[in-house]
Design a protein around this motif. Structure first.
Motif, PDB file in Angstrom:
ATOM      1  N   PRO A 183     -35.073  -8.791 -18.844  1.00  0.00           N
ATOM      2  CA  PRO A 183     -33.949  -8.239 -19.582  1.00  0.00           C
ATOM      3  C   PRO A 183     -34.201  -6.798 -20.042  1.00  0.00           C
ATOM      4  CG  PRO A 183     -35.330  -9.442 -21.087  1.00  0.00           C
ATOM      5  CD  PRO A 183     -36.056  -9.406 -19.746  1.00  0.00           C
ATOM      6  N   HIS A 184     -33.140  -6.111 -20.408  1.00  0.00           N
ATOM      7  CA  HIS A 184     -33.246  -4.811 -21.072  1.00  0.00           C
ATOM      8  C   HIS A 184     -33.588  -5.098 -22.528  1.00  0.00           C
ATOM      9  CE1 HIS A 184     -31.022  -0.753 -22.058  1.00  0.00           C
ATOM     10  NE2 HIS A 184     -32.256  -0.787 -22.519  1.00  0.00           N
ATOM     11  N   TYR A 185     -34.805  -4.695 -22.944  1.00  0.00           N
ATOM     12  CA  TYR A 185     -35.260  -5.061 -24.284  1.00  0.00           C
ATOM     13  C   TYR A 185     -36.323  -4.087 -24.754  1.00  0.00           C
ATOM     14  CZ  TYR A 185     -36.876  -8.236 -28.077  1.00  0.00           C
ATOM     15  OH  TYR A 185     -37.207  -8.793 -29.282  1.00  0.00           O
ATOM     16  N   ASN A 186     -36.114  -3.525 -25.937  1.00  0.00           N
ATOM     17  CA  ASN A 186     -37.097  -2.655 -26.567  1.00  0.00           C
ATOM     18  C   ASN A 186     -36.729  -2.499 -28.040  1.00  0.00           C
ATOM     19  OD1 ASN A 186     -35.183  -0.373 -26.827  1.00  0.00           O
ATOM     20  ND2 ASN A 186     -35.402  -0.211 -24.598  1.00  0.00           N
ATOM     21  N   LEU A 187     -37.481  -1.704 -28.757  1.00  0.00           N
ATOM     22  CA  LEU A 187     -37.284  -1.552 -30.201  1.00  0.00           C
ATOM     23  C   LEU A 187     -35.898  -1.039 -30.575  1.00  0.00           C
ATOM     24  CD1 LEU A 187     -40.655  -0.144 -31.582  1.00  0.00           C
ATOM     25  CD2 LEU A 187     -39.331  -2.006 -32.607  1.00  0.00           C
ATOM     26  N   VAL A 188     -35.289  -0.240 -29.711  1.00  0.00           N
ATOM     27  CA  VAL A 188     -33.972   0.309 -30.040  1.00  0.00           C
ATOM     28  C   VAL A 188     -32.855  -0.328 -29.222  1.00  0.00           C
ATOM     29  CG1 VAL A 188     -34.805   2.509 -30.944  1.00  0.00           C
ATOM     30  CG2 VAL A 188     -34.447   2.268 -28.482  1.00  0.00           C
TER      31      VAL A 188
END
Length: 319
Positions: A183-188
């Protein structure tokens, strides 16, 4: 050196804690530089390579498959096919759009030729194709697995409902169950994963490999002002995070990184590894010099206090 390897979901694949994204190969990294990045990654103990048949069709003059071609040439030159876990994806190549059975079969053969191998370790359905009955797509992947052309199935960019439907069909038909979710996933950029995909990943035991783990360089601290985006290859992607809340995330990352004497990107990757089901964040290195901070992200263990601080400051990001 990179940390110990872990088993990928319910598969028999053991992978390092940083997955090397190769979307820059044939785009912002030429063949020689790409080889140098791969050599340095493997020398540090990394073994997990991620590409797609569509990389990098968006570049003027490219047709798609450039990244796979460079990877295949490197594997042939170095003779290290058995030392790496190779992941690629199908559905977005200009010549093989969608996930109809004939398209999946033809795209897989084209990827195998470019990669110079007889099997793909982890084959992702890159984007959902709702025009093709899901039963047909599941069946197409199972035919590849039964023929020994792929070892395991992964899903990328699927909604929680469609992930659940894939599992239902696979169980009903006796097909192999997916083992990975990308998935598209990061802190922001948290909401897409945490709002539903995380729950289904936990329920089904999916190993999660987040892409855009560094938000196109934003979380590495490369873009603090609008002027920093001028001429950047990923300005359009990174620029959307340059807001008051985004800067607060950078400030917290920076404080922790300075205190721990590591790079901001190292901390951002380490935070992802604290999240449920995340096995190996995907990050790209345009040059070998960018690798050490990424590799360190596979080893750094954040304190609960630092992890919680990052979770709290990034909670209000609009994404």
């Amino acid at each position: 050196m990179i940390g110990a390897r872990k088993v990928l979901g319910h598969s028999d694949l053991a992978v390092s804690g940083l997955c090397l994204g190769t979307n820059t190969f044939g785009w912002t990294s030429d063949r020689e530089t790409s080889f140098a990045v791969l050599d340095a990654y493997v020398a540090a103990g990394g073994n997990f390579l991620d590409t797609a048949d569509s990389y990098s069709a968006w570049v003027e003059g490219n047709r798609g498959g450039e990244s796979e071609t460079i990877l295949g040439e490197w594997l042939a030159t170095r003779g290290q096919r058995d030392d790496v876990v190779l992941a690629t994806k199908v559905s977005e190549h200009p010549e093989f759009k969608g996930l109809a059975p004939k398209t999946v079969a033809a795209a897989a053969e084209a990827s195998l030729r470019r990669l110079g191998t007889d099997h793909i370790d982890l084959y992702y359905a890159h984007f959902d194709d709702e025009q093709t009955p899901l039963e047909e797509t599941v069946g197409a992947f199972e035919e590849l697995r039964a023929a020994g052309k792929i070892r395991a199935v992964g899903l990328s960019n699927y909604t929680p409902e469609r992930i659940g439907a894939w599992f239902e069909i696979a169980r009903r038909t006796g097909a192999s169950l997916p083992v990975a979710l990308q998935p598209h996933y990061n802190l922001v950029h948290r909401r897409d994963f945490e709002a539903g995909r995380r729950a289904v990943a936990q329920q089904e035991g999916l190993a999660v490999m987040p892409y855009f783990a560094l938000a196109s360089g934003f979380l590495a601290g490369k873009y603090r002002r609008r002027e920093d985006l001028d001429g950047a290859a990923r300005a359009g992607m990174a620029g959307k995070y340059l807001s008051e809340s985004g800067v607060r995330v950078l400030d917290t990352l920076d404080e922790i990184a300075q205190r721990l004497e590591v790079e901001m990107s190292t901390v951002a990757l380490a935070w992802l590894r604290t999240r449920p089901q995340v096995l190996a964040p995907i990050a790209s290195a345009r040059t070998p010099g960018q690798l050490p901070a990424l590799l360190a992200g596979a080893q750094l263990e954040l304190s609960a206090q630092d992890a919680d601080a990052l979770t709290a400051v990034s909670h209000d990001m609009e994404n």
